[in-house]
Design a protein around this motif. Structure first.
Motif, PDB file in Angstrom:
ATOM      1  N   GLY B 189      -6.087  -2.535   7.778  1.00  0.00           N
ATOM      2  CA  GLY B 189      -5.059  -1.852   6.998  1.00  0.00           C
ATOM      3  C   GLY B 189      -4.629  -0.569   7.684  1.00  0.00           C
ATOM      4  N   SER B 214      -4.375  -8.843   7.013  1.00  0.00           N
ATOM      5  CA  SER B 214      -3.835  -7.643   6.383  1.00  0.00           C
ATOM      6  C   SER B 214      -2.421  -7.490   6.913  1.00  0.00           C
ATOM      7  N   SER B 248      -3.239  -6.690   1.385  1.00  0.00           N
ATOM      8  CA  SER B 248      -4.594  -6.996   1.873  1.00  0.00           C
ATOM      9  C   SER B 248      -5.262  -7.954   0.913  1.00  0.00           C
ATOM     10  N   SER B 250      -9.140  -9.682  -0.102  1.00  0.00           N
ATOM     11  CA  SER B 250     -10.578  -9.790   0.096  1.00  0.00           C
ATOM     12  C   SER B 250     -11.024 -11.057  -0.603  1.00  0.00           C
ATOM     13  N   ASP B 294      -6.370  -2.206   1.850  1.00  0.00           N
ATOM     14  CA  ASP B 294      -7.623  -2.770   2.347  1.00  0.00           C
ATOM     15  C   ASP B 294      -8.790  -2.294   1.495  1.00  0.00           C
TER      16      ASP B 294
END
Lengths: 121, 349, 173
Positions: B189, B214, B248, B250, B294
């Motif tokens: 990021g 990202s 972003s 995860s 991020d």
């Protein structure tokens, strides 16, 4: 003033319809171009039209890295990297899909995008 | 009298016609210029590169695509080597870790990243913590020494985890002795943020760049961003229509290993030292800053849906939550921009 | 007397312009139809440009066309302006040639269809330039052309119906 409808108008309508059919024909062939690109160190070293592949074969774009190509799909089949994530990515068969062997700096990706301009993961 | 009036009106008719035609010509010229500008802004240059240990996909719209793409690759490498990687000798972070306990001078860019990450560390109640370095090194996800550490090793390493011990000024950083910074969770990021600055000095009208997943969306053009299906890590389960922002994600499918009958994924809860126990399989955060998106995606994955909402609001960020049971929840600001493409996922109202 | 005719002509130009913009605006409220490119509309405002081409001067007809394009640009952005301009210029040019020539043996429906087709071709070209690929021609082309036949049918018919009434107004001037 002119008339509403004349014989020539039929020809106009017919011509437009024929033109429309002619433009439609390529659509039947279009979906069969699936182009895979193989990058080594950031440069494209090979481009393959997957739909035109008859017999499956293997490429070695870089020592130790093997890529298997079949009709409509492509994948990493062997690599000297430790994690073998590239091989674990499995078969790529749709536009935009990518697999990479990072340590060897080899990337395989299928050109184009289906509905997305970029993936986030 | 009749004659002169005829002459006059004929003249007037000529003037009217000329006026109309000249207006027409002017407008056509303006349209021509606009068209040229438009076409220029739409010529695309794409390339794929490997940088920062990951795949970088670059799509640039504008002129000088090839040079800019190369500059992008160099910029990302610079972000990693000079600033943020804890593995690179002499990078800012490496020097901070090598001199833990003493004040270290680093670049203002690194300070900016650390500052943002510390802020999220604090506001997430410490589940996201940039001082988690010693713990992440035990697990070594994706590395040569990837393994399941013992409980003792983890509690020992946890002692050095404490974001409040990090003090920063405009140009210096000091960490506590024995502490180790790991900016791995925000590196990509942060690279995106630096790329945004780089692009503004080029002839790029708009762009979308993926640094290992990202994303930086630059310029006015709106892009369809695909959120990867956590089940196959290959196809999109839905798309977001976005522009001029950072994205972003995860997820527990990216880096993991299986030992015994348990799966260990790489998103560690900094308060426990273990992979976060979450009902989510992935979360995608949209925020103006890449560093923040991020950090937030990691923090919110650990916090889970309910506790994430306030955190996201604080940073003016939006998110798409994908749960393990394949339901999807989206924050209000993003609801209209999301389109489901995989019918097996259900979007909650 | 000529002055009066001139100013009434200009006034009529203004009314036609407003009418064209109003029709354009109403059309823009129609949601995008599946299978057709976003922005494809029946093109009812073409009735106005066709009328202009047949009863006013060529310059006047193009004036309305440009007016529509600028309006589209101001209200809906550059893309809309480009699409409107390209479609409009091609269509108006066709209308001028077909409606003003006594030698062409086409009925109003045939002319309406040709104008609609030109309009759509112009828009398709713009769309290709904007998105950077010619594949749109094969993607949207077929359906757009069929659509144009229907649209042209309607506009041509409406023009024929409306002309007598408007002609009376013109003669009174």
């Amino acid at each position: 003033m002119k008339k509403l409808f004349m014989r020539a108008d039929f020809i106009v309508i017919l011509t437009v319809i024929i033109l429309s059919i002619l433009l439609f024909i390529p659509n039947l062939f279009n979906n069969s171009t699936l182009t895979a690109q193989i990058y080594v160190d950031g440069e494209v070293v090979e481009e393959i039209n997957l739909q035109e592949v008859e017999k499956s074969y293997t490429l070695t774009p870089k020592n130790g890295t093997k890529i298997t190509v079949e009709k409509g799909k492509i994948c990493f089949s062997d690599a000297h990297c430790k994690d073998e994530l590239c091989i674990k990515s499995g078969w790529l068969s749709k536009k935009g899909q990518t697999a990479a062997c990072l340590p060897e700096r080899v990337v395989v990706s299928i050109k184009g995008t289906d509905k997305t301009d970029m993936m986030t993961y | 009298m009749g004659d002169t009036s005829l002459e006059n009106t004929n003249g007037k008719k000529q003037v009217n016609k000329k006026a109309l035609i000249s207006v027409l010509v002017c407008v056509v010229m303006v349209l021509g210029v606009v068209l040229a500008d438009f076409v220029k802004g739409r010529s695309e240059y794409s390339s794929t590169a490997i940088a920062m240990g990951t795949v970088v996909n670059i799509r640039l719209f504008g002129s000088d695509g090839e040079e800019t793409a190369e500059a992008v690759e160099n910029n990302i490498n610079e972000t990693e080597k000079a600033l943020l990687s804890w593995r690179e000798k002499n990078s800012d972070i490496e020097r901070i870790n090598a001199s833990a306990g003493t004040t270290v001078s680093v670049s203002t860019e690194t300070i900016d990243v650390i500052g943002k990450a510390l802020d999220v560390s604090k506001n997430s109640g410490g589940v996201f913590d940039i001082t988690v370095g010693k713990v992440t090194r035990l697990w070594d996800f994706g590395g040569d020494n990837q393994r399941l550490p013992s409980d003792n090793e983890i509690s020992e390493a946890l002692e050095s985890v404490n974001y409040s011990s990090v003090k920063i000024t405009d140009t210096t950083v000091i960490t506590a002795e024995g502490q180790s910074l790991d900016l791995g969770a925000v590196g990509k990021g942060a690279a995106c943020d630096r790329l945004k600055l780089l692009l503004s000095s080029t002839n790029t009208e708009s762009a979308v760049i993926s640094v290992g997943g990202s994303l930086l969306l630059y310029g006015d053009r709106s892009f369809n961003i695909g959120i990867v299906n956590p089940e196959n890590d290959k196809e999109a389960m839905g798309t977001l229509k976005l522009s001029d922002t950072c994205v972003s994600t995860s997820g527990n499918y990216e880096k993991f290993f299986v030992e015994g009958d348990k799966t260990y994924h790489h998103i560690l809860d900094a308060t426990t030292g273990y992979p976060a126990d979450s009902r989510l399989s992935s979360i995608t955060v949209v925020c103006e800053s890449g560093t923040l998106s991020d950090a937030l995606s990691t923090a919110c994955y650990i916090l889970g849906y309910n506790d994430s909402l306030a955190l996201l609001q604080k940073y003016d960020a939006e998110a798409v939550f994908v749960f393990k049971d394949k339901t999807v929840r989206i924050t209000d600001g993003l609801k209209d921009d999301f389109t489901r493409t995989d019918e097996s996922f259900v979007v909650a109202k | 007397m000529r002055d009066k005719k001139n100013s009434q002509r200009v006034a009529l130009l203004g009314i036609m312009g407003a009418l064209a913009l109003a029709l354009s605006f109403l059309e823009s409220l129609i949601p995008a139809l599946p299978g057709l490119p976003p922005g494809a509309k029946p093109g009812l405002s073409n009735i106005v440009t066709m009328f202009m081409a047949s009863s006013f001067s060529v310059a006047d007809a193009f004036f309305i066309t440009v007016l529509k394009a600028v309006f589209a640009g101001v209200t809906r952005g550059t893309t809309a302006m480009l699409m409107s301009a390209s479609g409009g210029i091609l269509s108006t040019a066709a209308a001028c040639v077909l409606l003003r020539s006594k030698k062409i043996n086409l009925g109003y429906i045939g002319i309406g269809i040709i104008c609609a087709v030109c309009h759509n071709i112009g828009q398709l070209m713009s769309a290709c330039l904007i998105s950077g690929t010619w594949s749109l021609i094969f993607g949207y082309g077929p359906l757009l052309l069929i659509f144009a036949v229907a649209t042209g049918f309607v506009t041509g018919t409406m023009l024929k119906l409306v002309l007598p009434a408007l002609g009376k107004i013109m003669n009174r001037l």
